[in-house]
Design an enzyme around this catalytic site. Structure first.
Site, PDB file in Angstrom:
ATOM      1  N   GLY A 114       0.813  -1.209   0.000  1.00  0.00           N
ATOM      2  CA  GLY A 114       0.000   0.000   0.000  1.00  0.00           C
ATOM      3  C   GLY A 114       0.845   1.256   0.000  1.00  0.00           C
ATOM      4  N   CYS A 115       0.453   2.219   0.843  1.00  0.00           N
ATOM      5  CA  CYS A 115       1.138   3.509   0.893  1.00  0.00           C
ATOM      6  C   CYS A 115       2.575   3.387   1.391  1.00  0.00           C
ATOM      7  CB  CYS A 115       0.363   4.467   1.786  1.00  0.00           C
ATOM      8  SG  CYS A 115      -1.301   4.853   1.187  1.00  0.00           S
ATOM      9  N   ALA A 116       2.881   2.336   2.142  1.00  0.00           N
ATOM     10  CA  ALA A 116       4.244   2.156   2.649  1.00  0.00           C
ATOM     11  C   ALA A 116       5.217   1.749   1.549  1.00  0.00           C
ATOM     12  CB  ALA A 116       4.261   1.105   3.758  1.00  0.00           C
ATOM     13  N   ALA A 117       4.696   1.361   0.389  1.00  0.00           N
ATOM     14  CA  ALA A 117       5.554   0.809  -0.658  1.00  0.00           C
ATOM     15  C   ALA A 117       6.526   1.829  -1.227  1.00  0.00           C
ATOM     16  CB  ALA A 117       4.694   0.217  -1.783  1.00  0.00           C
TER      17      ALA A 117
END
Length: 366
Positions: A137-140
């Protein structure tokens, strides 16, 4: 030391404003018992405009998961190459200089990955490594930076290309009526970003240490429910408070590098929402101005998922960068709940394009 060079960022041409988002929520969900709460939460995101790959009239339709994924693939292939070319130019490298492509996205699916298509279509060597990341998700975005750092540490003469492609609007689900889903409809936007991590030379953030941290037993706080209609985004009301348990991990990373996380010169932080940045101001003990780049991305584009950190870094470059040797931190947050973090110093390189032709023999072995 590996250097994260200036990113290239592109957002689609279709614009939806906060006012339009609120009016759509009122007209489509006028009888929703929690509509006033949802409207208040959307207004509090700080998002003024978002960009989407289709006109809003098409976005609000649901032709089915198959058709939506076809749109994702077609739009990615149409839009990513120009962003990649600009990122290569920023880093003063050629496709033939790239040893690994790290492609991150959580809003569509391709197999073979977009990495294979890029290698075939854009002249990257057949020996180029492929690292597609689909489930962070956004952590990628932060994870891609860290994996590129790891690769260039293992192969000091190598160069890594990072590509983040997020079309969040293709995950709109008209039947999802939870407050978290309604909030998401006004928070997320679409965007593409790319950046090169050079093993040698380059101007940008010289990556020196990275780490990951997962808050135990929070895997259901941000997640996808995968159904016949596609990806249904689930957002727990506890998510905005995650900086309190994550801030110590940021302090620990800086401390392991003999730095104080409260005394750095620049911060490139994933802006999942305004409270994330507000709480980090408190827990990192820094001024709100430190997160101006992340807040600008949120205001102008919304949460563009994995591409946020690269856009925030682009904004730092376009402000003029910082002094050579300035110390900074980059961090992305996402499902898990996961933090991907790195620290490093700003490097100003006075070299020229001649270094692009460094002998491939000293690069990562095929």
């Amino acid at each position: 030391m590996a250097t994260l060079c200036k990113p290239s960022v592109s957002v689609p041409e279709h614009v939806i404003t906060m006012e339009e988002t609120l009016e759509l929520a009122r007209s489509r969900h006028h009888d929703h018992p929690q509509l006033p709460l949802a409207l208040r939460l959307i207004e509090n995101t700080g998002v003024r405009t978002r960009r989407i790959v289709q006109p809003i009239e098409e976005t609000l339709k649901h032709p089915g998961f198959e058709d939506r994924n076809k749109i994702y693939e077609a739009e990615a292939k149409a839009r990513v190459p120009a962003v990649v070319r600009e990122a290569l130019d920023h880093a003063e490298v050629l496709p033939s200089d790239i040893d690994v492509i790290i492609y991150v996205s959580c809003t569509g699916f391709m197999m073979p990955s977009m990495t294979a298509w890029l290698i075939n279509e854009m002249g990257f060597p057949s020996t180029t490594r492929q690292i597609p990341i689909a489930q962070l998700g956004c952590a990628a975005g932060g994870a891609a930076v860290n994996r590129a750092h790891d690769f260039c540490t293992a192969y000091p003469e190598a160069n890594a290309l990072i590509v983040a492609c997020e079309f969040c609007s293709l995950c709109y689900q008209p039947t999802d009526l939870g407050v978290g889903s309604l909030l998401s409809n006004g928070l997320f936007g679409d965007g593409i970003a790319a950046a090169v991590v050079r093993g040698q030379g380059g101007t940008g953030m010289r990556l020196e240490r990275n780490s990951s941290y997962l808050i135990p037993k929070t895997t259901d706080w941000i997640s996808y429910d995968v159904r016949a209609t596609g990806f249904h985004f689930l957002l727990d009301k506890r998510v905005p408070g995650t900086m309190e348990p994550l801030a110590p991990a940021l302090h620990d990373l800086a401390r392991a590098h003999s730095w104080n996380a409260s005394e750095l010169d620049f911060y490139i932080i994933h802006a999942g929402g305004p409270r994330i940045l507000d709480d980090l101001t408190k827990y990192l003990r820094v001024e709100p101005h430190a997160f101006r780049f992340s807040r600008a991305t949120l205001t102008e584009y919304g949460n563009i998922a994995s591409a946020v950190v690269l856009d925030a870094l682009r904004r730092l470059f376009e402000e003029g960068g910082v002094e050579d040797g300035a110390r900074g931190m980059l961090a992305g947050f996402g499902p898990g709940i996961t933090a991907e973090m790195s620290v490093g110093t700003w490097q100003v390189d006075g070299g020229d394009r001649a270094r692009r032709t460094t002998a491939r023999a000293v690069r990562a072995p095929a």
